[in-house]
Design an enzyme around this catalytic site. Structure first.
Site, mmCIF file in Angstrom:
data_model
loop_
_atom_site.group_PDB
_atom_site.id
_atom_site.type_symbol
_atom_site.label_atom_id
_atom_site.label_comp_id
_atom_site.label_asym_id
_atom_site.label_seq_id
_atom_site.Cartn_x
_atom_site.Cartn_y
_atom_site.Cartn_z
ATOM 1 N N CYS A 172 0.842 -1.172 0.000
ATOM 2 C CA CYS A 172 0.000 0.000 0.000
ATOM 3 C C CYS A 172 0.889 1.237 0.000
ATOM 4 O O CYS A 172 1.994 1.217 0.549
ATOM 5 C CB CYS A 172 -0.948 0.111 1.187
ATOM 6 S SG CYS A 172 -2.090 -1.261 1.335
ATOM 7 N N ARG A 199 3.369 -0.052 -5.260
ATOM 8 C CA ARG A 199 3.236 -0.645 -3.924
ATOM 9 C C ARG A 199 1.942 -1.424 -3.757
ATOM 10 O O ARG A 199 1.715 -2.075 -2.735
ATOM 11 C CB ARG A 199 3.287 0.455 -2.859
ATOM 12 C CG ARG A 199 4.592 1.207 -2.827
ATOM 13 C CD ARG A 199 4.526 2.329 -1.827
ATOM 14 N NE ARG A 199 4.500 1.844 -0.463
ATOM 15 C CZ ARG A 199 5.574 1.584 0.269
ATOM 16 N NH1 ARG A 199 6.761 1.773 -0.239
ATOM 17 N NH2 ARG A 199 5.461 1.148 1.494
ATOM 18 N N TRP A 228 -2.855 -2.634 -1.666
ATOM 19 C CA TRP A 228 -2.572 -4.054 -1.922
ATOM 20 C C TRP A 228 -3.318 -4.789 -0.815
ATOM 21 O O TRP A 228 -2.957 -4.695 0.353
ATOM 22 C CB TRP A 228 -1.071 -4.306 -1.856
ATOM 23 C CG TRP A 228 -0.668 -5.683 -2.251
ATOM 24 C CD1 TRP A 228 -0.455 -6.142 -3.529
ATOM 25 C CD2 TRP A 228 -0.396 -6.797 -1.385
ATOM 26 N NE1 TRP A 228 -0.080 -7.461 -3.504
ATOM 27 C CE2 TRP A 228 -0.038 -7.891 -2.208
ATOM 28 C CE3 TRP A 228 -0.431 -6.982 -0.012
ATOM 29 C CZ2 TRP A 228 0.291 -9.142 -1.697
ATOM 30 C CZ3 TRP A 228 -0.112 -8.231 0.503
ATOM 31 C CH2 TRP A 228 0.249 -9.299 -0.342
ATOM 32 N N ASN A 258 -1.098 2.234 5.726
ATOM 33 C CA ASN A 258 -0.265 1.158 5.179
ATOM 34 C C ASN A 258 0.205 0.350 6.386
ATOM 35 O O ASN A 258 0.740 0.922 7.329
ATOM 36 C CB ASN A 258 0.908 1.793 4.428
ATOM 37 C CG ASN A 258 2.030 0.809 4.102
ATOM 38 O OD1 ASN A 258 3.177 1.188 4.012
ATOM 39 N ND2 ASN A 258 1.698 -0.436 3.913
ATOM 40 N N GLU A 293 16.915 -16.624 -11.133
ATOM 41 C CA GLU A 293 16.456 -15.254 -11.348
ATOM 42 C C GLU A 293 15.754 -15.133 -12.716
ATOM 43 O O GLU A 293 14.716 -14.470 -12.833
ATOM 44 C CB GLU A 293 17.653 -14.288 -11.243
ATOM 45 C CG GLU A 293 17.378 -12.831 -11.546
ATOM 46 C CD GLU A 293 16.320 -12.184 -10.658
ATOM 47 O OE1 GLU A 293 15.880 -12.792 -9.675
ATOM 48 O OE2 GLU A 293 15.912 -11.058 -11.002
ATOM 49 N N GLU A 297 6.968 -14.010 -13.002
ATOM 50 C CA GLU A 297 6.246 -12.906 -12.351
ATOM 51 C C GLU A 297 5.638 -11.923 -13.342
ATOM 52 O O GLU A 297 4.599 -11.346 -13.071
ATOM 53 C CB GLU A 297 7.090 -12.199 -11.300
ATOM 54 C CG GLU A 297 8.273 -11.442 -11.787
ATOM 55 C CD GLU A 297 9.083 -10.831 -10.643
ATOM 56 O OE1 GLU A 297 8.529 -10.533 -9.589
ATOM 57 O OE2 GLU A 297 10.295 -10.655 -10.832
ATOM 58 N N HIS A 322 18.326 -35.852 -11.867
ATOM 59 C CA HIS A 322 17.768 -36.426 -10.630
ATOM 60 C C HIS A 322 16.268 -36.143 -10.509
ATOM 61 O O HIS A 322 15.718 -36.207 -9.429
ATOM 62 C CB HIS A 322 18.515 -35.886 -9.411
ATOM 63 C CG HIS A 322 19.962 -36.238 -9.424
ATOM 64 N ND1 HIS A 322 20.431 -37.501 -9.166
ATOM 65 C CD2 HIS A 322 21.059 -35.497 -9.727
ATOM 66 C CE1 HIS A 322 21.758 -37.525 -9.288
ATOM 67 N NE2 HIS A 322 22.150 -36.310 -9.627
ATOM 68 N N LYS A 363 5.559 -4.120 -5.019
ATOM 69 C CA LYS A 363 7.014 -4.005 -5.013
ATOM 70 C C LYS A 363 7.604 -4.120 -3.617
ATOM 71 O O LYS A 363 8.649 -4.710 -3.431
ATOM 72 C CB LYS A 363 7.430 -2.682 -5.643
ATOM 73 C CG LYS A 363 8.916 -2.579 -5.778
ATOM 74 C CD LYS A 363 9.339 -2.020 -7.094
ATOM 75 C CE LYS A 363 10.821 -2.159 -7.305
ATOM 76 N NZ LYS A 363 11.182 -3.436 -7.911
#
Ligand code: F6R
Length: 606
Positions: A2, A27, A74, A98, A479, A486, A502, A601
């Site tokens: 937020c 955010r 969020w 927040n 990465e 994402e 494996h 973020k």
């Protein structure tokens, strides 16, 4: 998560709030809202979905007034809906928040017994009720906020306005960031630096327990008990232009292309090319005082930490472990007075990393933070800070923060190695010169972005990808896979190439492209073996190889060529094509690159 903003001055508040929210949208972007005070009334606007919805709403029905608060959400408590969007209002008081109020259910019951009626499912609405209860009893807004916060357990950054005191904003923080930007007869309040930059670069960074009482001409900081406190203003070294897209289609693409500059800024001023010395003027820790290192971080920053282990052990021979911050605290790690904890965080606000830092500090460890945001919570808790100089990173997927973290780790491990005399001057000079040459090599990779774009055009419809790397480049495989999943929502896994046989080899068929990191290092013959294993099962190979490669190229369906570098810098070079691949695949798929679904973020909840 937020983002909150507040403004008081002479401009149209809704314009300033919306500009601020635009800068904070990374955010959270489930819903947004603002409340503006005008003529003794508070006008409230709230919409579900992206900020564009709120902008639309306000442009159709403009809001007058020069004082207000805003929020981008969020969702934690309560689904994204108009009722759950902030600001929350009660009795002429409006609040944005927040953080998380942990005891909200108990408080809600208590308030209900007093006759309170709730309109949302959020924890935040409790605050509006608690504050307005105090205001009703004739207390000033700041006293009401202070008294209300004494009832609350949890974390918060809040901004509050009241129609009973139309020339005042009250802000407060506990474990969530809050910055007060000091303009000329105007003040802007925000969760993060980018949202103040259009008004001012002079800022007060509030500390936990601070309450800011803000009018146009004055900002007074008090404790929760009403005592005055002094906070010295800081001049921020980011500019408004740094927080703009600068002609790029997405922040992520701009940030990928900024990496040569960001890396140069990060190492400039910390090294002597002549002697190969690295110096950190603020770091008083002697590596002789430590016997082990824990690197702790989350997500992409954790991947940087995994590379950091190779660097620390390779250069300075200090035993190094890498932990996910969310796991570290719950496994009773062997931390003592000779332990160094290196916390890596772009935002400096990640709740898990912050909590792990506090736990390690409590056990007596030294803490170094590698961080991109000045005055953030983690930098305040650390004993020393190495600031990455990436500039504001706005795309939700981390790019330039990651590579500047790698460069900081490279420098720190070289610094320790030189201090411990594990690397001599000649070697030190070579390693420093290689670092200085790195940005030029990255420019070359970026100049070939068209090759990666063509590749993405041919591969964006696949639904699963495997990324393979070995040694120091295994974290880069992780990465690469994280970036792809994402922002494009394609399932992707990173694997150490030697582990493939494996288990994961069972997944390989013609529908599973395999991205293989195949630089020309000592594991090259083994990587050729892994490529053969994939080919034998009909898998499609996309290889990232060094200039002059023949053997892997011959065995691959597609390849991207990158310049060579010494083993310890190759991860930085290999990262760029993987960022570009994820970016272009997401663009071809048509997903929201800068604001992927469900993500935010800055993850300020544990
Ligand atoms: C991925 C990403 C996240 C962050 C993680 C930690 O692209 O951005 O995985 O790396 O949430 O964030 P910081 O580095 O701010 O602590």
């Amino acid at each position: 998560m937020c983002g909150i903003v507040g403004y008081i001055g002479s401009r149209n508040a809704s314009d300033v709030l919306i500009d601020g929210l635009r800068r904070l949208e990374y955010r959270g972007y489930d819903s947004s809202g603002l409340a503006v005070l005008h003529d003794g009334r508070i006008e409230l606007r709230r919409t579900v979905g992206k900020l564009s919805k709120l902008i639309n709403n306000v442009s159709k029905r403009p809001v007058a007034g020069t004082i207000g608060i805003g929020h981008t959400r969020w969702a934690t408590h309560g689904r994204p809906s108009e009722e759950n969007a902030h600001p929350h209002m009660e009795g002429g008081v409006a609040v944005v928040h927040n953080g998380i109020i942990e005891n909200y259910l108990a408080l809600r019951e208590e308030l209900k017994k007093e006759g309170a009626r709730f309109k949302s499912e959020t924890d935040t609405e409790i605050l509006a009720h608690l504050i307005s209860r105090e205001v009703r009893q004739g207390r000033s807004l700041e006293d009401s906020v202070m008294r209300a916060l004494h009832h609350v357990k949890g974390t918060y950054a809040i901004a509050v306005i009241s129609r009973h005191e139309p020339n005042k904003i009250v802000g407060a923080r506990k474990e969530c960031p809050l910055i007060v930007g000091l303009g000329q007869k105007e003040v802007v309040l925000s969760s993060d630096i980018p949202a103040i930059l259009d008004i001012t670069r002079k800022a007060l960074f509030l500390e936990d327990g601070d309450v800011a009482v803000i009018t146009r001409n004055r900002v007074a900081i008090k404790t929760l008990n009403g005592q005055d406190v002094e906070r010295a203003p800081v001049v921020v070294d980011w500019t408004p232009v740094m927080a703009e897209k600068g002609g790029y289609r997405h922040f992520m693409l701009k940030e990928i292309f900024e990496q040569p500059r960001a890396i140069t800024d990060t190492f400039r001023g910390n090294l002597m090319e002549e002697s190969g010395d690295i110096f950190f003027s603020d770091l008083s820790l002697s590596p002789g005082d430590i016997d082990r290192i824990y690197i702790i971080a989350c997500g992409t920053s954790w991947h940087a930490g995994l590379v950091g282990k190779f660097l620390m052990e390779g250069f300075s021979a200090i035993p190094t472990e890498v932990d996910l911050a969310s796991e570290f605290r719950y496994r009773n790690p062997l931390v003592g007075r000779k332990t160094l904890v290196i916390a890596i965080s772009q935002s400096g606000e990640t709740a898990d990393t912050l909590a792990a830092v506090r736990e390690a500090k409590r056990k007596g460890a030294y803490i170094i933070a590698i961080c991109n945001v000045m005055e953030s919570s983690i930098t305040r808790d650390a004993h020393w800070n190495l600031m990455t100089r990436a500039g504001p990173e706005i795309g939700v997927a981390s790019t330039k923060a990651f590579t500047t973290q790698l460069v900081s780790l490279y420098m720190l491990s070289l610094y320790f190695a030189r201090k411990l005399k594990r690397i001599d001057e000649k070697k030190g000079r070579e390693l420093v010169q290689e670092l200085v040459r790195l940005p030029m090599k990255l420019e070359r990779v970026l100049n070939e972005s068209g090759v990666v774009e063509d590749l993405a055009r041919r591969y964006f419809h696949y639904s699963d990808f495997l990324y393979l790397g070995r040694g120091i480049n295994y974290p880069i495989a992780l990465e690469g896979a994280l970036k792809l999943k994402e922002i494009s929502y394609i399932h992707a896994e990173g694997y150490p190439a030697g582990e493939m046989k494996h288990g994961p080899i069972a997944l390989i068929d013609e529908n599973m492209p395999v991205v293989v990191l195949a630089p020309n290092d000592s594991s090259y013959p083994k990587i050729i073996g892994n490529v053969e294993e994939v080919r034998a099962r009909g898998g499609r190979i996309i290889a990232i190889v060094n200039d002059g490669d023949r053997e892997v190229k011959e065995r691959s369906d597609d390849f991207i060529t990158v310049p060579s570098a010494p083993y310890y810098l190759m991860p930085v070079i290999l990262t760029l094509p993987l960022q570009l691949l994820a970016y272009y695949i997401a663009v071809f798929k048509g997903t929201d690159v800068d604001q992927p679904r469900n993500l935010a973020k800055s993850v300020t909840v544990e």
